[in-house]
Design a protein around this motif. Structure first.
Motif, PDB file in Angstrom:
ATOM      1  N   UNK A 330       1.098  -1.253  -0.130  1.00 52.10           N
ATOM      2  CA  UNK A 330      -0.375   0.320  -0.052  1.00 52.10           C
ATOM      3  C   UNK A 330       0.681   1.442   0.023  1.00 52.10           C
ATOM      4  N   UNK A 331       2.245   1.048   0.389  1.00 49.51           N
ATOM      5  CA  UNK A 331       2.779   2.352   1.060  1.00 49.51           C
ATOM      6  C   UNK A 331       2.771   2.924  -0.969  1.00 49.51           C
ATOM      7  N   UNK A 332       3.024   2.050  -2.189  1.00 45.66           N
ATOM      8  CA  UNK A 332       3.262   2.693  -4.054  1.00 45.66           C
ATOM      9  C   UNK A 332       1.865   3.290  -3.835  1.00 45.66           C
ATOM     10  N   UNK A 333       0.034   2.897  -3.470  1.00 50.15           N
ATOM     11  CA  UNK A 333      -0.325   3.388  -3.780  1.00 50.15           C
ATOM     12  C   UNK A 333      -0.873   4.894  -3.480  1.00 50.15           C
ATOM     13  N   UNK A 334      -1.308   5.441  -4.251  1.00 51.53           N
ATOM     14  CA  UNK A 334      -1.212   7.031  -4.731  1.00 51.53           C
ATOM     15  C   UNK A 334      -2.246   7.211  -4.018  1.00 51.53           C
ATOM     16  N   UNK A 335      -4.044   6.548  -4.319  1.00 48.36           N
ATOM     17  CA  UNK A 335      -4.755   7.098  -4.320  1.00 48.36           C
ATOM     18  C   UNK A 335      -5.182   7.354  -2.674  1.00 48.36           C
ATOM     19  N   UNK A 336      -6.760   7.719  -1.893  1.00 53.06           N
ATOM     20  CA  UNK A 336      -6.520   8.341  -0.596  1.00 53.06           C
ATOM     21  C   UNK A 336      -6.209   6.667   0.265  1.00 53.06           C
ATOM     22  N   UNK A 337      -7.609   5.370  -0.595  1.00 52.25           N
ATOM     23  CA  UNK A 337      -7.702   4.413  -0.101  1.00 52.25           C
ATOM     24  C   UNK A 337      -6.356   3.891   0.324  1.00 52.25           C
ATOM     25  N   UNK A 338      -5.272   3.959  -0.632  1.00 51.93           N
ATOM     26  CA  UNK A 338      -4.516   3.620  -0.342  1.00 51.93           C
ATOM     27  C   UNK A 338      -3.468   3.966   0.634  1.00 51.93           C
ATOM     28  N   UNK A 339      -3.224   5.535   0.843  1.00 47.47           N
ATOM     29  CA  UNK A 339      -3.208   5.900   1.766  1.00 47.47           C
ATOM     30  C   UNK A 339      -3.225   5.781   2.741  1.00 47.47           C
ATOM     31  N   UNK A 340      -4.177   5.358   2.584  1.00 49.25           N
ATOM     32  CA  UNK A 340      -5.305   4.680   4.489  1.00 49.25           C
ATOM     33  C   UNK A 340      -4.488   3.489   5.108  1.00 49.25           C
ATOM     34  N   UNK A 341      -4.455   2.750   4.066  1.00 50.45           N
ATOM     35  CA  UNK A 341      -4.276   1.303   4.177  1.00 50.45           C
ATOM     36  C   UNK A 341      -2.659   1.615   4.686  1.00 50.45           C
ATOM     37  N   UNK A 342      -2.149   1.746   4.187  1.00 50.41           N
ATOM     38  CA  UNK A 342      -0.420   2.609   5.035  1.00 50.41           C
ATOM     39  C   UNK A 342      -0.207   2.594   5.331  1.00 50.41           C
ATOM     40  N   UNK A 343      -0.961   3.870   5.942  1.00 51.13           N
ATOM     41  CA  UNK A 343      -0.575   4.479   7.139  1.00 51.13           C
ATOM     42  C   UNK A 343      -1.921   3.608   8.402  1.00 51.13           C
ATOM     43  N   UNK A 344      -2.719   2.695   7.887  1.00 51.05           N
ATOM     44  CA  UNK A 344      -3.471   2.370   9.184  1.00 51.05           C
ATOM     45  C   UNK A 344      -2.196   0.922   9.432  1.00 51.05           C
ATOM     46  N   UNK A 345      -1.396  -0.116   8.512  1.00 49.74           N
ATOM     47  CA  UNK A 345      -0.832  -1.012   8.631  1.00 49.74           C
ATOM     48  C   UNK A 345       0.917  -0.693   9.163  1.00 49.74           C
ATOM     49  N   UNK A 346       1.018   0.383   8.728  1.00 57.61           N
ATOM     50  CA  UNK A 346       3.114   0.470   8.861  1.00 57.61           C
ATOM     51  C   UNK A 346       2.557   1.149  10.834  1.00 57.61           C
ATOM     52  N   UNK A 347       1.547   1.111  11.044  1.00 55.75           N
ATOM     53  CA  UNK A 347       1.319   1.263  12.496  1.00 55.75           C
ATOM     54  C   UNK A 347       0.832   0.652  13.267  1.00 55.75           C
ATOM     55  N   UNK A 348      -0.129   0.284  12.863  1.00 57.26           N
ATOM     56  CA  UNK A 348      -0.477  -1.234  13.356  1.00 57.26           C
ATOM     57  C   UNK A 348       1.099  -2.382  13.148  1.00 57.26           C
ATOM     58  N   UNK A 349       1.618  -2.253  12.426  1.00 57.74           N
ATOM     59  CA  UNK A 349       3.149  -3.781  12.801  1.00 57.74           C
ATOM     60  C   UNK A 349       3.842  -3.434  12.897  1.00 57.74           C
ATOM     61  N   UNK A 350       3.693  -1.656  13.803  1.00 57.15           N
ATOM     62  CA  UNK A 350       4.968  -2.066  14.003  1.00 57.15           C
ATOM     63  C   UNK A 350       4.569  -1.809  15.571  1.00 57.15           C
ATOM     64  N   UNK A 351       3.576  -1.208  16.348  1.00 60.51           N
ATOM     65  CA  UNK A 351       3.479  -1.190  17.330  1.00 60.51           C
ATOM     66  C   UNK A 351       3.337  -3.328  17.917  1.00 60.51           C
ATOM     67  N   UNK A 352       2.769  -3.938  17.165  1.00 60.10           N
ATOM     68  CA  UNK A 352       2.944  -5.165  16.795  1.00 60.10           C
ATOM     69  C   UNK A 352       4.244  -5.848  17.201  1.00 60.10           C
TER      70      UNK A 352
END
Length: 577
Positions: A330-352
C-alpha cells in the motif's frame, strides 16, 4: 546420506527482512519438497492400510516423467491432505470417519495421466465428484469410488472421457509471466477438512487476476516474480462484504492462497501479497526455529492489531510478517484508500513488532527477524500521508486497540473498588487478567466505514440511513464518528450507555468522540476502557460516564500493563497458531 538444505546468505538475509526474490523462493520450494516427502513417508508408515498400489503408480509416473511426479507431490492440497491425515492417524486431530488414505490414489492417478503412463485404479468419490488433483473433477452419481483408466493416451473416469459434459477441468489464470490454477474442486483445497467441489464461473476471476498481476508488476517487479515462482493455486471462495475480504493460507500448503471474490484487482493483489508472505515464513520456519512455544512464554497470548481474538506468539509472528508485506504494497498506492491502508498498517505492524520484542519465547533468530522488520519499517513511519487518510487511520488504530482491550482484559477488582470509592491505593494494582471475550461485531467496523468514505463517498452517503444493512454491525454513531461529527456520536453513545446498552464498542466510541472534542476523558477511555467500564459499573448506572473517565486521567497507574502487544498473564489453554 542426504545433505541438509542450506539457504545462501543473500536469500537468508532477504527472507529474514520480509522480502525474498525468485532465487530465495526457489530455495524454499526445494526445501518444501523434502518436507512433503517426510510427511507422506510418515503417513505411509503410520497407516495400517498403506495404499501401496497408489505408491507404485506414483513411482511409475516418476520414472516416466520426473516433473509430473514432483508437481503432484508439491501440489498444495496434497500437503493439506498428508498433514491432516497423518494427524488423524496419530490421534492429534479430530474428524469423522476413517482417515482418508484413499486420496493418494487420486494423486497417483493425476501423476500417471500427466506422465502418460497406462494404468487402471480406483479413486474416491466425494459428494458426487471424483477429483483428480491439479487436473479437475468428474461428476459421478453415488459415492464410494470411481475407476480411472488410462490407455493409449485416452483417459476415462467412471467410464466417461475427460473433456465431456460431466468433466470440470481446473482453469489456469494467466498473467504475463505468471499463471495460477484456480482450484475449485479438490476436497482439501480450503486448507482444512474435506469439502465438496464447488465449480465457479471463472471469467470474472480471470479478469481480476490479470488486473492484479499488472498491479503487482508495477509495484515491485522482483517481488512479483518471486510470487509467480512460489504460488501454485488460488482457491476461490464466495464474495464477502465490500472492504472485508476473506483469505487464508497454511503451513501445510506451500503455494496456495485462498481468497474470497475481491472487490477489484487491487484488493486481490494485496491479498496475494499477504498470503504469499505467510507462505514464505511458514517455509522458512520449517528450516529455522524462531520461537519456542513450549517454553516460559509459550502459554501467553498477545494483542494482534489485525485480529479480534488474542494470538499465541507463533500466530503473531506470522501476522507481522504478512502485514509488513501488506504495508509495503500500500505504500506505493497513491489514492486516498491506499494512503489510509498504508498509514493504518505501518502503525499497527510496528506496534505489534515492539510488543513481540518484549515477549518471552523468541529465539535469537526470532529476535533478529523482528529487529530486521522493525528497522525496515522505521523510515516509513516518517513518510507523509494526506490529512484525511491519516486522521481516518488514527481513528481505526485507536478504535481497534481500545475495543480489543475492553473485550479481552479485566482490571484488578480491588483497584476498581478503590477507584470507585475514592480510597487510596497502597500498592500497584495487579496487571489486568486476560479473559477472552466474543466481540459482538468485527473490531474493524469503523475502519470499514472509513474505507467507504475514502473510496466511495456517494456510497457512504447512501448507507447513512441504515448502515448495518451494508456494513455488518455498523450503527449511526459509527457513521457520525467516521464523518467527523463528534458531538452527535458522543450524544448517541451516552444515550446508549444510559439505557443499559453500553457495550465495549459504545464506550470506545465515546472515547473517540471525547478525544476529538479535546475532552481529557478520551485519554482514559482509549487507554484503559476496561477500567473505566468496571469503575462505572461499580458506581452504578446513574454515574456520568465521562466524569468517571475524567477521574482516572491523572492516575499514575492507569496505564499498568500497556506494553504494546504483550499480555502479562499466561493462559493455560492457548490456541496454537
Amino acid at each position: 546420506m542426504t545433505s541438509p538444505h542450506v539457504l545462501p546468505a543473500d536469500s537468508f538475509d532477504e527472507l529474514l527482512g520480509g522480502g525474498g526474490g525468485p532465487a530465495a523462493v526457489a530455495e524454499l520450494r526445494a526445501s518444501e519438497r523434502s518436507w512433503r516427502l517426510l510427511v507422506v513417508r510418515a503417513l505411509l508408515d503410520a497407516s495400517d492400510e498403506a495404499p501401496t498400489t497408489a505408491w507404485r503408480l506414483l513411482m511409475r509416473a516418476r520414472a516416466a516423467d520426473e516433473t509430473a511426479f514432483e508437481e503432484l507431490l508439491a501440489y498444495p492440497a496434497v500437503g493439506v491432505w498428508a498433514a491432516h491425515t497423518l494427524r488423524r492417524l496419530r490421534g492429534t486431530a479430530a474428524g469423522a470417519g476413517a482417515p482418508d488414505t484413499g486420496y493418494l490414489h487420486a494423486v497417483a492417478a493425476s501423476a500417471g495421466i500427466r506422465a502418460g503412463v497406462d494404468f487402471r485404479t480406483d479413486v474416491p468419490v466425494h459428494e458426487g465428484w471424483a477429483v483428480l488433483p491439479a487436473l479437475g473433477a468428474m461428476r459421478v452419481a453415488g459415492g464410494g469410488s470411481a475407476e480411472v483408466v488410462a490407455a493409449d493416451g485416452r483417459v476415462l473416469v467412471a467410464g466417461r472421457p475427460l473433456g465431456g459434459a460431466d468433466w470440470h477441468p481446473l482453469t489456469r489464470l494467466e498473467g504475463e509471466g505468471c499463471g495460477l490454477l484456480l482450484d475449485d474442486t479438490d476436497p482439501y483445497r480450503t486448507l482444512r477438512t474435506p469439502v465438496p467441489a464447488e465449480p465457479v464461473d471463472t471469467d470474472d476471476w480471470q479478469g481480476l487476476f490479470a488486473e492484479a498481476w499488472e498491479i503487482l508488476r508495477e509495484w515491485d517487479e522482483s517481488a512479483a516474480c518471486a510470487l509467480a515462482e512460489g504460488l501454485v493455486t488460488l482457491v476461490p471462495r464466495p464474495r464477502a462484504e465490500r472492504f472485508r475480504p476473506h483469505s487464508a493460507s497454511s503451513g501445510d500448503a506451500f503455494g496456495a492462497a485462498l481468497a474470497s471474490v475481491p472487490d477489484d484487482g487491487e484488493q486481490l493483489a494485496s491479498t496475494l501479497v499477504h498470503e504469499f508472505q505467510h507462505n514464505k515464513l511458514s517455509a522458512f520456519m520449517h528450516l529455522f526455529t524462531l520461537y519456542d512455544d513450549q517454553g516460559s512464554g509459550g502459554g501467553r497470548l498477545h494483542y494482534a492489531p489485525w485480529r479480534d481474538d488474542p494470538r499465541p506468539l507463533g500466530g503473531l509472528l506470522q501476522g507481522v510478517y504478512a502485514f509488513f508485506g501488506v504495508t509495503g504494497f500500500w505504500r506505493r498506492r497513491a489514492h486516498p484508500l491506499g494512503r489510509f491502508e498504508f498509514a493504518l498498517w505501518r502503525a499497527q505492524t510496528v506496534h505489534a513488532l515492539r510488543g513481540i520484542g518484549a515477549a518471552e519465547g523468541l529465539t535469537g533468530l526470532g529476535r533478529r527477524l523482528v529487529a530486521e522488520l522493525e528497522g525496515r519499517l522505521a523510515p516509513w513511519l516518517a513518510e507523509p500521508v494526506e490529512e484525511r487518510a491519516a486522521v481516518a487511520a488514527e481513528l481505526a488504530v485507536a478504535d481497534h486497540r481500545a475495543t480489543w482491550r475492553a473485550y479481552h482484559l479485566r482490571p484488578d477488582p480491588g483497584a476498581v473498588r478503590a477507584y470507585a470509592t475514592g480510597r487510596p491505593l497502597f500498592a500497584d494494582p495487579a496487571p489486568p487478567d486476560l479473559v477472552p471475550g466474543t466481540p459482538s461485531r468485527g473490531l474493524d467496523t469503523r475502519a470499514v466505514l472509513a474505507r467507504w468514505l475514502l473510496a466511495d463517498p456517494a456510497g457512504f452517503d447512501a448507507l447513512r440511513a441504515d448502515p448495518g444493512a451494508t456494513v455488518e454491525g455498523a450503527r449511526p454513531e459509527d457513521v457520525a464518528l467516521v464523518d467527523g461529527d463528534a458531538e452527535r456520536a458522543s450524544r448517541m453513545c451516552r444515550e446508549r450507555i444510559a439505557r443499559g446498552d453500553g457495550d465495549p464498542e459504545t464506550w470506545v466510541g465515546l472515547g473517540l468522540a471525547a478525544r476529538v472534542a479535546g475532552d481529557p476523558a478520551g485519554a482514559a477511555l482509549l487507554a484503559r476502557p476496561e477500567l473505566v467500564m468496571a469503575v462505572h459499573a461499580e458506581l452504578g448506572a446513574g454515574a456520568d460516564p465521562l466524569e468517571t473517565a475524567r477521574g482516572l486521567v491523572s492516575d499514575p497507574v492507569s496505564a499498568v500493563g500497556d506494553r504494546p502487544g504483550l499480555l502479562s498473564r499466561p493462559v493455560p489453554a492457548a490456541p496454537r497458531p
